[in-house]
Design a protein around this motif. Structure first.
Motif, mmCIF file in Angstrom:
data_model
loop_
_atom_site.group_PDB
_atom_site.id
_atom_site.type_symbol
_atom_site.label_atom_id
_atom_site.label_comp_id
_atom_site.label_asym_id
_atom_site.label_seq_id
_atom_site.Cartn_x
_atom_site.Cartn_y
_atom_site.Cartn_z
ATOM 1 N N SER A 82 0.769 -1.069 0.065
ATOM 2 C CA SER A 82 -0.035 0.078 -0.007
ATOM 3 C C SER A 82 0.906 1.113 0.063
ATOM 4 O O SER A 82 2.011 1.250 0.638
ATOM 5 N N ILE A 83 0.278 2.436 -0.684
ATOM 6 C CA ILE A 83 0.940 3.638 -0.773
ATOM 7 C C ILE A 83 -0.237 4.801 0.070
ATOM 8 O O ILE A 83 -1.221 4.785 -0.569
ATOM 9 N N ARG A 84 0.204 5.030 1.050
ATOM 10 C CA ARG A 84 -0.706 6.137 1.830
ATOM 11 C C ARG A 84 0.078 7.284 1.937
ATOM 12 O O ARG A 84 1.164 7.269 1.979
ATOM 13 N N GLY A 85 -0.905 8.376 2.357
ATOM 14 C CA GLY A 85 -0.230 9.838 2.779
ATOM 15 C C GLY A 85 0.387 9.335 4.155
ATOM 16 O O GLY A 85 1.420 10.008 4.195
ATOM 17 N N PHE A 86 -0.125 8.450 4.994
ATOM 18 C CA PHE A 86 0.441 8.459 6.282
ATOM 19 C C PHE A 86 0.619 7.262 6.705
ATOM 20 O O PHE A 86 0.560 6.780 8.080
ATOM 21 N N GLY A 87 0.684 6.297 5.893
ATOM 22 C CA GLY A 87 1.072 4.838 6.168
ATOM 23 C C GLY A 87 -0.153 4.034 6.668
ATOM 24 O O GLY A 87 -1.180 4.542 6.893
ATOM 25 N N ASP A 88 0.051 2.978 7.254
ATOM 26 C CA ASP A 88 -1.047 2.151 7.499
ATOM 27 C C ASP A 88 -0.689 1.557 8.946
ATOM 28 O O ASP A 88 0.246 1.490 9.431
ATOM 29 N N PRO A 89 -2.088 1.466 9.637
ATOM 30 C CA PRO A 89 -1.869 1.198 11.155
ATOM 31 C C PRO A 89 -1.057 0.099 11.356
ATOM 32 O O PRO A 89 -0.623 -0.419 12.437
ATOM 33 N N ARG A 90 -0.953 -1.103 10.479
ATOM 34 C CA ARG A 90 -0.134 -2.214 10.687
ATOM 35 C C ARG A 90 1.121 -2.161 10.960
ATOM 36 O O ARG A 90 1.945 -2.834 11.823
ATOM 37 N N THR A 91 1.638 -1.043 10.567
ATOM 38 C CA THR A 91 3.062 -0.872 10.633
ATOM 39 C C THR A 91 3.516 0.490 11.514
ATOM 40 O O THR A 91 4.750 0.656 11.454
ATOM 41 N N GLY A 92 2.436 1.078 12.132
ATOM 42 C CA GLY A 92 2.668 2.220 13.161
ATOM 43 C C GLY A 92 1.525 3.086 13.093
ATOM 44 O O GLY A 92 1.306 3.699 12.099
ATOM 45 N N GLN B 146 -6.933 10.392 6.847
ATOM 46 C CA GLN B 146 -6.715 11.749 5.979
ATOM 47 C C GLN B 146 -6.153 11.396 4.547
ATOM 48 O O GLN B 146 -5.356 10.617 4.369
ATOM 49 N N PRO B 147 -6.831 12.160 3.874
ATOM 50 C CA PRO B 147 -6.546 12.326 2.519
ATOM 51 C C PRO B 147 -5.122 13.184 2.143
ATOM 52 O O PRO B 147 -4.935 13.786 3.158
ATOM 53 N N SER B 148 -4.161 12.799 1.294
ATOM 54 C CA SER B 148 -2.961 13.338 1.305
ATOM 55 C C SER B 148 -2.706 13.427 -0.218
ATOM 56 O O SER B 148 -3.253 12.426 -1.035
ATOM 57 N N PHE B 149 -2.010 14.610 -0.758
ATOM 58 C CA PHE B 149 -1.333 14.538 -2.074
ATOM 59 C C PHE B 149 0.060 14.975 -1.948
ATOM 60 O O PHE B 149 0.401 15.363 -0.925
ATOM 61 N N ASP B 150 0.681 15.077 -2.959
ATOM 62 C CA ASP B 150 2.122 15.580 -3.262
ATOM 63 C C ASP B 150 2.306 16.795 -2.403
ATOM 64 O O ASP B 150 3.458 17.021 -1.461
ATOM 65 N N LEU B 151 1.360 17.857 -2.397
ATOM 66 C CA LEU B 151 1.693 19.101 -1.775
ATOM 67 C C LEU B 151 1.541 18.974 -0.546
ATOM 68 O O LEU B 151 2.490 19.532 0.500
ATOM 69 N N ILE B 152 0.751 18.074 0.141
ATOM 70 C CA ILE B 152 0.615 17.909 1.580
ATOM 71 C C ILE B 152 1.678 17.309 2.076
ATOM 72 O O ILE B 152 2.354 17.575 3.204
ATOM 73 N N ALA B 153 2.236 16.176 1.421
ATOM 74 C CA ALA B 153 3.533 15.589 1.701
ATOM 75 C C ALA B 153 4.803 16.373 1.874
ATOM 76 O O ALA B 153 5.480 16.253 2.847
ATOM 77 N N GLN B 154 4.891 17.089 0.897
ATOM 78 C CA GLN B 154 6.072 18.013 0.608
ATOM 79 C C GLN B 154 6.011 19.176 1.770
ATOM 80 O O GLN B 154 7.064 19.436 2.311
ATOM 81 N N ALA B 155 4.659 19.610 2.193
ATOM 82 C CA ALA B 155 4.614 20.526 3.374
ATOM 83 C C ALA B 155 5.075 19.768 4.702
ATOM 84 O O ALA B 155 5.820 20.535 5.520
ATOM 85 N N TYR C 149 3.041 -7.702 4.102
ATOM 86 C CA TYR C 149 2.495 -6.554 3.947
ATOM 87 C C TYR C 149 3.617 -5.670 3.700
ATOM 88 O O TYR C 149 4.671 -5.513 4.511
ATOM 89 N N VAL C 150 3.596 -4.810 2.692
ATOM 90 C CA VAL C 150 4.523 -3.446 2.165
ATOM 91 C C VAL C 150 3.912 -2.319 2.579
ATOM 92 O O VAL C 150 2.819 -2.149 1.786
ATOM 93 N N ASP C 151 4.480 -1.550 2.996
ATOM 94 C CA ASP C 151 3.538 -0.273 3.373
ATOM 95 C C ASP C 151 4.650 1.235 3.231
ATOM 96 O O ASP C 151 5.676 1.012 3.919
ATOM 97 N N THR C 152 4.295 2.008 2.452
ATOM 98 C CA THR C 152 5.067 3.183 2.367
ATOM 99 C C THR C 152 4.106 4.431 2.460
ATOM 100 O O THR C 152 3.283 4.553 1.693
ATOM 101 N N GLY C 153 4.488 5.288 3.303
ATOM 102 C CA GLY C 153 3.624 6.512 3.327
ATOM 103 C C GLY C 153 4.449 7.775 3.016
ATOM 104 O O GLY C 153 5.603 7.913 3.109
ATOM 105 N N MET C 154 3.743 8.546 2.378
ATOM 106 C CA MET C 154 4.183 9.678 1.595
ATOM 107 C C MET C 154 4.831 10.645 2.664
ATOM 108 O O MET C 154 6.105 11.063 2.503
ATOM 109 N N TYR C 155 4.256 10.849 3.844
ATOM 110 C CA TYR C 155 4.855 11.826 4.957
ATOM 111 C C TYR C 155 6.165 11.288 5.122
ATOM 112 O O TYR C 155 7.351 11.877 5.197
ATOM 113 N N ASP C 156 6.280 9.925 5.564
ATOM 114 C CA ASP C 156 7.658 9.187 6.015
ATOM 115 C C ASP C 156 8.594 9.260 4.843
ATOM 116 O O ASP C 156 9.936 9.594 5.196
#
Length: 390
Positions: free
Chosen positions: A125-135, A142-151, A201-208
């Motif tokens: 999964s690729i999410r703005g803030f990751g998945d509860p399974r990994t933290g 919450q929704p997220s886009f590139d602009l949110i992650a960069q900020a 399960y592989v999880d990558t969050g945009m904020y991370d």
């Protein structure tokens, strides 16, 4: 036959981050089946178009990151479509999705359910803030886009002019870097499965991912106790490492090494500067004065003249636009512009090639992006044949 031609990937992603991740896998030979919700990927209708948005199947955005995939349209709210999806899962190697946390659970298609149908499945999964399974955090869902992650990730705070506002990096690095890291995670999981037979399960969050991308700012904060901020095109600890205006444009010079610094001074006819500022510490201390000296020199020359004066002896380059890139023989020699068919026209368009080069299994875009539901009979027919083949 690409390096990943043994992998079947079910791609539930849309827009940019997820499709870029699965595009990388497709370029390396994986069979990527793009499973689109009713109506298709939200970005299919996004411009630009060659001529007419009404007759063309999709625009450049969709074409660029969905090349070489197959498409089927499924509605997870429909029992038959859901059953078709589960039949695909049973034979798949990887599932990738970029919905908000909890979305797949609404259809009872979350990782735990799919793992029951295929214990060796790699679910990514690729999410703005990751998945509860990994933290688990309060931001998930919450929704997220590139602009949110960069900020949030500090990218904007360290990008832009020192006297200007925080600035987004041009390319969508919040999506693209996250996608690339996710692809690496998938391949690591594939390697682990080869050794153990275990899926995961592989999880990558945009904020991370943005925190990882701003690694320099992170260690600077830790070492100095001060928050780094914008420095334009310069570097906080290296000089000269900057963009300089020329008579007809801009060029960049990265001459922080003493050998390169001496070459710049020689080209300027200012050997005195090399003698007076012989080491990195002295150059950093007097960077404002030295930048003025270099800037006065570059402004008197065209970009081509400046590059010719330094190229081969000093890291230097013109600041190019896309017209320059399309005209650069290096780009063509490296197969970094790839022609593909644009459905609905008689034209071909060019998209960015694969920067991953391999001698035996070279990655490459494997044809245009798919039409919506173009491969339904082909993909589902293959699954229907599987029991007989067994």
């Amino acid at each position: 036959m690409g390096a990943l031609s043994n992998l079947r990937v079910l791609d539930l992603t849309q827009v940019l981050a997820g499709p870029y991740c699965t595009m990388l896998l497709a370029d390396m030979g994986a069979d990527v089946v793009k499973i689109e919700r009713p109506g298709g990927d939200l970005i299919r209708s996004n411009p630009p178009f060659v001529d007419d948005a009404e007759t063309e199947a999709y625009g450049g955005y969709f074409q660029s990151v969905n090349r070489g995939k197959r498409s089927i349209e499924l509605d997870f709210g429909d029992d038959e479509d859901r059953a078709d999806f589960l039949s695909l899962v049973e034979e798949a190697d990887v599932v990738v999705e970029n919905y908000r946390s909890g979305t797949m659970a609404k259809y009872d298609l979350e990782y735990e359910t799919l793992r029951e149908h295929n214990p060796q499945l790699i679910y990514s999964s690729i999410r703005g803030f990751g998945d509860p399974r990994t933290g688990e955090t309060h931001r998930q869902g919450q929704p997220s886009f590139d602009l949110i992650a960069q900020a949030l990730g500090g990218v904007m705070e360290i990008t832009g002019s020192a006297d200007g506002p925080p600035t987004k990096v041009g390319p969508g690095v919040g999506d693209l870097f996250t996608a690339t890291l996710n692809c690496i995670g998938i391949l690591a999981a594939v390697n682990h499965r080869e050794q153990t037979g275990e899926g995961q399960y592989v999880d990558t969050g945009m904020y991370d991912a943005m925190v990882s991308l701003t690694e320099r700012a992170i260690y600077q904060q830790s070492y100095t106790g001060e928050a780094p901020t914008r420095r334009g095109n310069s570097h906080p600890t290296l000089f000269p490492y900057d963009a300089f205006e020329t008579a007809d444009g801009y060029a960049v010079i990265a001459a922080f090494g003493t050998n390169h610094w001496r070459e710049v001074c020689a080209a300027m006819g200012r050997e005195d500067l090399a003698e007076e500022y012989p080491d990195r510490a002295s150059r950093l201390e007097h960077r404002d004065y030295l930048r003025e000296q270099i800037a006065d020199w570059t402004l008197e020359r065209t970009t081509d003249d400046l590059v010719d004066a330094l190229e081969g002896r000093v890291p230097v380059a013109p600041v190019q636009n896309t017209e320059d890139i399309f005209a650069d023989p290096h780009v063509h020699a490296r197969d970094m512009l790839v022609p593909v068919e644009q459905p609905g026209t008689d034209a071909e368009v060019e998209i960015a090639g694969s920067p991953i080069k391999m001698t035996e299994t070279p990655p490459e875009p494997r044809g245009r992006a798919p039409l919506l539901d173009e491969h339904r009979e082909e993909v589902l027919g293959e699954e229907a044949e599987t029991p007989a083949d067994d």
